[in-house]
Design a protein around this motif. Structure first.
Motif, mmCIF file in Angstrom:
data_model
loop_
_atom_site.group_PDB
_atom_site.id
_atom_site.type_symbol
_atom_site.label_atom_id
_atom_site.label_comp_id
_atom_site.label_asym_id
_atom_site.label_seq_id
_atom_site.Cartn_x
_atom_site.Cartn_y
_atom_site.Cartn_z
ATOM 1 N N GLU A 89 0.824 -1.201 -0.032
ATOM 2 C CA GLU A 89 -0.060 0.198 -0.049
ATOM 3 C C GLU A 89 0.935 1.224 -0.052
ATOM 4 O OE1 GLU A 89 -2.409 -0.410 3.437
ATOM 5 O OE2 GLU A 89 -3.295 -2.464 2.957
ATOM 6 N N LYS A 90 2.055 1.060 -0.104
ATOM 7 C CA LYS A 90 3.208 2.143 -0.168
ATOM 8 C C LYS A 90 4.103 2.143 -1.350
ATOM 9 C CE LYS A 90 1.589 4.057 3.742
ATOM 10 N NZ LYS A 90 0.755 5.260 3.730
ATOM 11 N N LYS A 91 4.576 3.340 -1.852
ATOM 12 C CA LYS A 91 5.691 3.221 -2.749
ATOM 13 C C LYS A 91 6.801 2.417 -2.412
ATOM 14 C CE LYS A 91 7.875 7.572 -1.398
ATOM 15 N NZ LYS A 91 7.696 8.966 -1.689
ATOM 16 N N TYR A 92 7.352 1.983 -3.371
ATOM 17 C CA TYR A 92 8.618 0.636 -3.189
ATOM 18 C C TYR A 92 9.430 0.945 -4.233
ATOM 19 C CZ TYR A 92 5.851 -2.038 -6.358
ATOM 20 O OH TYR A 92 5.093 -2.335 -7.541
ATOM 21 N N GLY A 93 10.613 0.383 -3.956
ATOM 22 C CA GLY A 93 11.730 0.334 -4.935
ATOM 23 C C GLY A 93 12.104 -1.120 -5.294
ATOM 24 N N VAL A 94 12.444 -1.434 -6.635
ATOM 25 C CA VAL A 94 12.881 -2.946 -7.083
ATOM 26 C C VAL A 94 14.174 -2.571 -7.738
ATOM 27 C CG1 VAL A 94 12.371 -4.844 -8.209
ATOM 28 C CG2 VAL A 94 10.689 -3.631 -7.224
ATOM 29 N N ILE A 95 15.272 -3.292 -7.181
ATOM 30 C CA ILE A 95 16.613 -3.420 -7.815
ATOM 31 C C ILE A 95 16.854 -4.567 -8.290
ATOM 32 C CG2 ILE A 95 19.044 -2.995 -7.285
ATOM 33 C CD1 ILE A 95 18.663 -0.819 -5.407
ATOM 34 N N LEU A 96 16.949 -4.616 -9.652
ATOM 35 C CA LEU A 96 17.444 -5.930 -10.340
ATOM 36 C C LEU A 96 19.148 -5.906 -10.315
ATOM 37 C CD1 LEU A 96 14.595 -5.952 -13.071
ATOM 38 C CD2 LEU A 96 14.748 -7.112 -10.726
ATOM 39 N N ALA A 97 19.564 -7.173 -9.778
ATOM 40 C CA ALA A 97 21.101 -6.981 -9.912
ATOM 41 C C ALA A 97 21.310 -8.820 -10.544
ATOM 42 C CB ALA A 97 21.572 -7.081 -8.382
ATOM 43 N N ASN A 98 21.502 -8.772 -11.731
ATOM 44 C CA ASN A 98 21.679 -10.002 -12.476
ATOM 45 C C ASN A 98 20.606 -10.940 -12.182
ATOM 46 O OD1 ASN A 98 24.176 -9.374 -14.000
ATOM 47 N ND2 ASN A 98 25.196 -9.579 -11.844
ATOM 48 N N ALA A 99 19.305 -10.630 -12.193
ATOM 49 C CA ALA A 99 18.152 -11.332 -11.975
ATOM 50 C C ALA A 99 17.567 -11.692 -13.248
ATOM 51 C CB ALA A 99 17.229 -10.216 -11.252
ATOM 52 N N ASN A 100 17.355 -12.937 -13.403
ATOM 53 C CA ASN A 100 16.679 -13.519 -14.570
ATOM 54 C C ASN A 100 15.647 -14.286 -14.286
ATOM 55 O OD1 ASN A 100 19.099 -12.911 -16.557
ATOM 56 N ND2 ASN A 100 20.327 -13.851 -14.834
ATOM 57 N N ILE A 101 14.545 -14.069 -14.632
ATOM 58 C CA ILE A 101 13.274 -14.574 -14.203
ATOM 59 C C ILE A 101 12.461 -15.042 -15.340
ATOM 60 C CG2 ILE A 101 11.033 -14.277 -12.998
ATOM 61 C CD1 ILE A 101 12.563 -12.087 -11.531
ATOM 62 N N THR A 102 12.145 -16.216 -15.574
ATOM 63 C CA THR A 102 11.185 -16.774 -16.671
ATOM 64 C C THR A 102 10.257 -17.315 -15.979
ATOM 65 O OG1 THR A 102 13.200 -17.278 -18.091
ATOM 66 C CG2 THR A 102 11.121 -18.435 -18.511
ATOM 67 N N ASN A 103 8.821 -17.175 -16.597
ATOM 68 C CA ASN A 103 7.670 -17.628 -16.053
ATOM 69 C C ASN A 103 7.137 -18.256 -17.237
ATOM 70 O OD1 ASN A 103 5.238 -18.618 -14.582
ATOM 71 N ND2 ASN A 103 4.871 -16.628 -14.015
ATOM 72 N N PRO A 104 6.977 -19.739 -17.307
ATOM 73 C CA PRO A 104 6.219 -20.120 -18.581
ATOM 74 C C PRO A 104 4.836 -19.703 -18.830
ATOM 75 C CG PRO A 104 7.585 -21.764 -17.370
ATOM 76 C CD PRO A 104 7.388 -20.682 -16.316
ATOM 77 N N ASP A 105 4.077 -19.393 -17.836
ATOM 78 C CA ASP A 105 2.572 -19.356 -17.984
ATOM 79 C C ASP A 105 1.908 -17.956 -17.295
ATOM 80 O OD1 ASP A 105 2.630 -19.967 -15.307
ATOM 81 O OD2 ASP A 105 1.967 -22.047 -15.636
#
Length: 596
Positions: A153-169
């Motif tokens: 319910e509040k603003k937020y940050g997301v730092i991607l640091a060599n993140a590799n995400i695959t979701n097939p569906d």
């Protein structure tokens, strides 16, 4: 220690230039200067004498558009950054997003920390920070069957640091909080988000954001959409200096936003291949202030069963207003009915450099058509500054079109088109700038209302009789009004024109350099290999014309097809005769196609 670490990272993500909010998102950038390749007369100008068919055939007819992830983004020709709200600026939030929560996609853990609930289902992680303020998720690791969903319910940050995400569906990164999401790529990292060709919940993008998506950071992000869009935001998206984002969609649009797309900087590359897909699609305004954005669409046209009309692909599609203030756009659409830029309302070009190529022909279905266009604006089109280059090669492809009023008051505008090069449904006014318009199979400039030429330099070429270089809707009781400027019209002017400024006619030879001189000024131009018969020129004072000249120095326009203020030598004087209007100049003796 965690707070200090995340504060240092956020500080590193701030742009070098102070990010200022503009009161007017459509504000003109009056300090625009042309790119370096537009200054100096050595772009073929000094080799063009005596009918030489040298490299001055023009970059306009040969420039290319390709995905480029490595060349640095431009640092000149930029406009003031725009944030709809001061809170969208990361610099105003760096002291808030200081509580780090680590997420390892390779080894999911359901451990709760810092007021965040973490739920794990196989490789799928859901986090919820509820009403907790200041949360910044630090995401690492690789999964080939997982996802990250964020609630709160509040603003937020997301730092991607060599993140590799695959979701097939479903979505790979699913930002379901309605609050601001500051998405950051850590320096020196490459991150990928990929979905599959099927979906368990009919998801809208490999990266989906329910709130405002604010992209920051100097790392790289690659997004691959295989089911729907690559990136979909239900609010608005802002890209900033330092971003390096690549999006590829094979199913629908590359980037889709409901409430706005604002490009303040960065390197942005988008490729889409689906039928009638848009590279960047927005249901509201699109504003470009900086960076380098490259969009390539390859899908053909298709029949839209919902809207019951034929539609083509577009590199940019704004349901409202499109504004180009600074930076660079490199756009190419190769499928049938494809467009570079399409806006349902108005468009403003106030600076920067825009390059557009369309290669597909007309798409037909159910007695309806989608024609290729370099730039198609359903409302008013206004060009004040910057560079706009357009080239179309497919059947019925117009270069620049406004369905209402078209106004050019500055900048460099060049269109080399299969059909009309520059077209307006309503009135057209040219009062400044440098304008080149060559219709390979039609008019150079075609106003379906009145056409007013009041200033600037206009170099227009038609394909041959019965077309003309500069046309107005005489049949509808409209006229061409020529009251000022420097005009070179290969193929003559519309019959019944009102020529307040004196005009002159002459014959011309193909592939030849000419110098049009008046007072202490000159404009040199190279003729095409074919085009309309007869040449009409007009200048603010009595001119002289020379052919077969050698040209050096000066300022080059249209990729070397026109040069202002050059040093001229050699050549022979061309006889100029008074011209009072009309296109009865001996037919199309120079040949049909208007080619270089």
């Amino acid at each position: 220690m965690k707070k200090m670490m995340i504060l240092m990272m956020l500080t590193a993500f701030m742009t070098v230039t102070t990010a200022c909010s503009s009161d007017d998102p459509f504000e003109s950038n009056n300090n625009y200067t042309f790119p370096d390749d537009n200054t100096g007369g050595n772009t073929g100008g000094n080799t063009g004498g005596n009918g030489s068919s040298s490299a001055v055939s023009g970059e306009l007819t040969s420039f290319t558009v390709a995905i480029d992830k490595t060349t640095a983004e431009p640092t000149s020709g930029l406009a003031t950054v725009y944030y709809p709200d001061d809170e969208d600026n990361l610099a105003n939030n760096s002291s808030d997003l200081t509580t780090q929560v680590s997420i390892d996609m390779s080894n999911p853990s359901a451990t709760a920390a810092s007021g965040v609930t973490v739920t794990v289902n196989g490789g799928h992680i859901t986090v919820d920070h509820g009403s907790t303020k200041g949360i910044c998720y630090y995401v690492t690791g690789t999964t080939t069957d997982g996802s990250l969903t964020i609630l709160g319910e509040k603003k937020y940050g997301v730092i991607l640091a060599n993140a590799n995400i695959t979701n097939p569906d479903s979505a790979a990164l699913n930002l379901l909080s309605k609050k601001r999401a500051f998405l950051m790529m850590a320096d020196g990292t490459t991150n990928t988000l990929t979905d599959g060709t099927s979906s368990k919940n009919d998801h809208k993008g490999a990266l989906y954001c329910k709130g405002k998506l604010l992209v920051n950071g100097n790392g790289a992000l690659e997004v691959y959409g295989k089911y729907n869009n690559g990136i979909h935001c239900a609010d608005y998206i802002i890209f900033n200096t330092g971003n390096n984002v690549y999006v590829k969609s094979t199913a629908n649009h590359g980037i889709k936003a409901n409430d706005g797309v604002f490009i303040n900087g960065g390197i942005l590359n988008v490729e889409v291949s689906a039928a009638a897909a848009k590279g960047i699609n927005c249901e509201s305004n699109i504003i470009v202030n900086g960076g380098r954005t490259t969009v390539i669409t390859t899908g053909n046209g298709t029949w839209d069963t919902e809207d019951q009309e034929a539609k083509g692909a577009s590199c940019f599609k704004a349901d409202s207003v499109f504004t180009m203030n600074g930076g660079e756009l490199w756009l190419k659409s190769t499928g049938s009915g494809g467009k570079g830029i399409k806006a349902d309302e108005d468009a403003y070009f106030n600076g920067g450099s825009t390059y557009v190529i369309t290669e597909g022909g007309q798409f037909k279905s159910n007695n309806d058509t989608a024609s290729p266009k370099g730039i198609k604006i359903d409302g008013n089109l206004t060009i004040k500054s910057g560079r706009v280059w357009v080239r179309t090669s497919g059947y019925n492809g117009e270069g620049i079109e406004s369905k209402s009023i078209l106004t050019i008051s500055g900048g460099e505008v060049a269109s080399y088109a299969y059909d009309d090069a520059i077209n307006s449904k309503g009135d057209m006014t040219i009062s400044g700038g440098y304008v080149y318009a060559q219709g390979q199979h039609n008019d150079g400039i075609d106003a379906n209302g009145n056409c007013y030429i009041k200033g600037g330099a206009v170099f227009a070429i038609c394909s041959g009789s019965p077309e003309v270089a500069i046309d107005a809707n005489t049949e509808g009781g409209k006229k061409l009004y020529l009251t000022g400027g420097t005009v070179v019209a290969v193929g003559g002017l519309e019959s019944g024109s009102s020529l307040t400024q004196a005009c002159y006619q002459a014959s011309w030879s193909s592939n030849t350099w000419y110098a049009l001189s008046y007072g202490s000024s000159n404009f040199c131009f190279k003729t095409p290999s074919s085009g309309g018969s007869g040449l009409v020129v007009s200048t603010p004072s009595t001119p002289s014309l020379s052919s077969g000249v050698s040209v050096s120095g000066g300022t080059s326009y249209f990729g070397g097809l026109g040069i202002a203020g050059a040093t001229v030598s050699g050549g022979s004087t061309v006889s100029l005769n008074s011209y009072t209007g009309g296109n009865a100049m001996g037919g199309g003796g120079m040949g049909g196609g208007g080619r270089w």
